[in-house]
Design an enzyme around this catalytic site. Structure first.
Site, PDB file in Angstrom:
ATOM      1  N   HIS A 187      11.075  -0.035   9.663  1.00 22.17           N
ATOM      2  CA  HIS A 187      10.662  -0.795  10.843  1.00 22.17           C
ATOM      3  C   HIS A 187       9.974  -2.082  10.379  1.00 22.17           C
ATOM      4  O   HIS A 187       9.104  -2.047   9.528  1.00 22.17           O
ATOM      5  CB  HIS A 187       9.639  -0.005  11.659  1.00 22.17           C
ATOM      6  CG  HIS A 187      10.198   1.129  12.468  1.00 22.17           C
ATOM      7  ND1 HIS A 187      11.154   0.956  13.435  1.00 22.17           N
ATOM      8  CD2 HIS A 187       9.914   2.457  12.458  1.00 22.17           C
ATOM      9  CE1 HIS A 187      11.443   2.134  13.991  1.00 22.17           C
ATOM     10  NE2 HIS A 187      10.700   3.062  13.423  1.00 22.17           N
ATOM     11  N   LYS A 246      -1.692   7.758  11.075  1.00 17.63           N
ATOM     12  CA  LYS A 246      -2.488   7.685   9.847  1.00 17.63           C
ATOM     13  C   LYS A 246      -2.665   9.017   9.131  1.00 17.63           C
ATOM     14  O   LYS A 246      -2.956   9.046   7.931  1.00 17.63           O
ATOM     15  CB  LYS A 246      -3.889   7.144  10.185  1.00 17.63           C
ATOM     16  CG  LYS A 246      -3.896   5.700  10.628  1.00 17.63           C
ATOM     17  CD  LYS A 246      -3.476   4.791   9.508  1.00 17.63           C
ATOM     18  CE  LYS A 246      -3.262   3.360   9.970  1.00 17.63           C
ATOM     19  NZ  LYS A 246      -2.264   2.688   9.153  1.00 17.63           N
ATOM     20  N   TYR A 301      -2.483  -1.405  10.815  1.00 17.14           N
ATOM     21  CA  TYR A 301      -1.426  -0.449  11.134  1.00 17.14           C
ATOM     22  C   TYR A 301      -0.582  -0.132   9.892  1.00 17.14           C
ATOM     23  O   TYR A 301      -0.281   1.018   9.608  1.00 17.14           O
ATOM     24  CB  TYR A 301      -0.519  -0.978  12.254  1.00 17.14           C
ATOM     25  CG  TYR A 301       0.417   0.093  12.781  1.00 17.14           C
ATOM     26  CD1 TYR A 301       1.659   0.314  12.186  1.00 17.14           C
ATOM     27  CD2 TYR A 301       0.034   0.928  13.834  1.00 17.14           C
ATOM     28  CE1 TYR A 301       2.491   1.326  12.629  1.00 17.14           C
ATOM     29  CE2 TYR A 301       0.864   1.936  14.282  1.00 17.14           C
ATOM     30  CZ  TYR A 301       2.102   2.131  13.676  1.00 17.14           C
ATOM     31  OH  TYR A 301       2.916   3.142  14.109  1.00 17.14           O
ATOM     32  N   TYR A 341       5.051   1.881  21.670  1.00 18.12           N
ATOM     33  CA  TYR A 341       3.887   2.508  22.310  1.00 18.12           C
ATOM     34  C   TYR A 341       3.755   1.926  23.722  1.00 18.12           C
ATOM     35  O   TYR A 341       4.019   0.737  23.928  1.00 18.12           O
ATOM     36  CB  TYR A 341       2.606   2.176  21.558  1.00 18.12           C
ATOM     37  CG  TYR A 341       2.480   2.745  20.173  1.00 18.12           C
ATOM     38  CD1 TYR A 341       3.124   2.167  19.081  1.00 18.12           C
ATOM     39  CD2 TYR A 341       1.687   3.865  19.921  1.00 18.12           C
ATOM     40  CE1 TYR A 341       3.001   2.685  17.802  1.00 18.12           C
ATOM     41  CE2 TYR A 341       1.539   4.376  18.633  1.00 18.12           C
ATOM     42  CZ  TYR A 341       2.211   3.785  17.587  1.00 18.12           C
ATOM     43  OH  TYR A 341       2.077   4.310  16.314  1.00 18.12           O
ATOM     44  N   PRO A 345      -3.095  10.937  16.270  1.00 16.92           N
ATOM     45  CA  PRO A 345      -1.843  10.410  15.711  1.00 16.92           C
ATOM     46  C   PRO A 345      -1.465   9.018  16.221  1.00 16.92           C
ATOM     47  O   PRO A 345      -0.489   8.440  15.769  1.00 16.92           O
ATOM     48  CB  PRO A 345      -0.809  11.453  16.120  1.00 16.92           C
ATOM     49  CG  PRO A 345      -1.405  12.180  17.254  1.00 16.92           C
ATOM     50  CD  PRO A 345      -2.881  12.141  17.058  1.00 16.92           C
TER      51      PRO A 345
END
Ligand code: FAS
Ligand code: PHB
Length: 390
Positions: A73, A297, A384, A201, A293
């Protein structure tokens, strides 16, 4: 002479990666696992790897299937009311990517590599107990069907997860626990359908949603759900209609629904236990910390802990204890960075009970600022994708 140098409790990602790296570094070890090998393999968990994890697995010779079957990604994407999809291109901003590759496959790769190198893995080791961890002659006892056995060692690595025995073997007077439970969980499904091409998200007034993947024909989706629910409260039809309702039409129109082949409701929690070392016992992974979650991580922290701990043990047997002495301090710096980011992202993207319209608008405004500011996106992206290891 002890039976082994390091006794590793737990054969999840932390325990098996530690065993792999210690064997590569010439440090003898034994892995003790409470469950059967298949039980561990049947657990569906993480799916997104930081690039530090990718490189650690590649450097350890564990990256072949990941590189063949994983999906890279370049961005993480967020949707909310009034914003279709904000794409934070971590590759353009930082030159850093993420890899979608399921924890289940990592576990298979770790076990297979253990078979190849003749790793000493004891499954269905019941009643593991740690002894004399405040001395330099610790040992572990267990019963794997042949009665109680004892393994003497120089060190014990507690890689036995949140519900393991290791952390609890440290006197409560020597531990400081930081704990925060969230008033909701994640209902997750796997479906043999083509996933969205992006990691997405969603913040929605009905609740959080997440679109992820495992393979080009295996999708992973989550919706926020009350922990008072059970999986039985969420037949597939209800799951799909709720997921689609929380996504923008540009994305929900692309979702291919189908029967779930796995469905589970997981609680969300932030937890850190300090220190991560006590005498001859060293904690790594979920044994020492749990993160919601949302930030992807948990698994990645287990890998960074093991990166630090394997380096420390290997250096110790070359006469250098610098890393061993600093393990807990160094690991906790990264743990707290990830714990704070995961907490922040969870509070930003989920709907909390008693949340007011003002609270919802404030969340949306923070997301709008993220969309408007490349500085904010860069700060988000570096957390991130994961900060560099020390
Ligand atoms: P693990 O819990 O994976 O492994 C510990 C091992 O120790 C287990 O095999 C256990 O059987 C064994 N054990 C326990 N007690 C023992 C004893 N007394 N004696 C011997 N062995 C013992 N992370 C993400 O990044 N993204 C996600 O989406 C995500 N989803 C998750 C969903 C669920 C339901 C759970 C529980 C966790 C999820 N996580 C997620 C976090 C997860 O991936 C962990 O971070 C990761 O498994 C950590 O690996 P370990 O530290 O090895 O712990
Ligand atoms: C997953 O693919 O399971 C996944 C992705 C991102 C997260 C959590 C889980 O933040």
């Amino acid at each position: 002479m002890p039976d082994t140098s390091v006794a590793i409790v737990g054969s999840g990602p932390a325990g098996m990666l530690l065993s792999h790296l210690l064997d590569a570094g010439g440090v003898d070890n034994v892995v003790l696992e409470r469950q059967s090998r298949q039980y561990v393999l049947d657990r569906i968990r993480a799916g997104v790897l930081e690039w530090g994890t990718v490189e650690t697995l590649r450097d350890a010779g564990l990256g072949t299937r990941m590189d063949a079957e994983g999906h890279v990604h370049d961005s993480i994407n967020i949707a909310w009311r009034g914003q279709d999809v904000l794409s934070i291109d971590t590759n353009r901003l930082l030159g850093k990517q993420m890899m979608a590759y399921g924890q289940t496959k990592i576990q298979e790769d770790l076990y297979d590599a253990g078979d190849v190198r003749g790793a000493r893995m004891v499954f269905e080791a019941d009643g593991v107990r740690l002894h004399d961890i405040d001395t330099d002659r610790p040992s572990v006892t267990f019963d794997a069907g042949a009665g109680t056995e004892r393994i003497t060692c120089d060190f014990i690595a507690g890689c036995d997860g949140f519900h393991g025995v290791s952390r609890e073997s440290i006197p409560t007077s020597a531990r400081t626990e930081y704990d925060k439970e969230y008033p909701f969980g994640w209902l997750g499904i796997l479906s043999e359908t083509p996933p969205l091409p992006i990691l997405l998200y969603a913040n929605h007034e009905r609740g959080f949603a997440l679109c992820s993947m495992r393979t080009p024909m295996l999708s992973r989706y989550y919706v926020q759900a009350p922990m008072t629910d059970t999986v039985d409260d969420w037949p597939d039809d209800r799951f799909w209609s709720e997921l689609l309702a929380r996504l923008p039409r540009s994305q929900s129109d692309r979702i291919v629904t189908g029967p779930s082949i796995e469905k589970s409701l997981a609680p969300l929690r932030s937890y850190v236990s300090e220190p991560m070392r006590w005498g001859s016992l060293f904690l790594a992974g979920d044994a020492a910390h749990i993160v919601p979650p949302t930030g992807a991580k948990g698994l990645n922290l287990a890998v960074s802990d093991v990166h630090y701990l394997s380096r420390a043990f290997i250096a110790h047997y070359s006469g250098d204890d610098r890393y061993l002495d600093r393990y807990s301090e160094m690991a906790l710096r990264r743990v707290w960075g990830a714990a704070r980011f995961s907490w922040w992202l969870t509070t930003l993207l989920h709907r909390f009970p008693h949340q007011t319209p003002f609270d919802q608008r404030a969340q949306e405004q923070e997301l709008s600022h993220l969309a408007a500011s490349e500085h904010a996106q860069r700060a988000f992206a570096e957390q991130y994708v994961g900060l560099p290891y020390e």
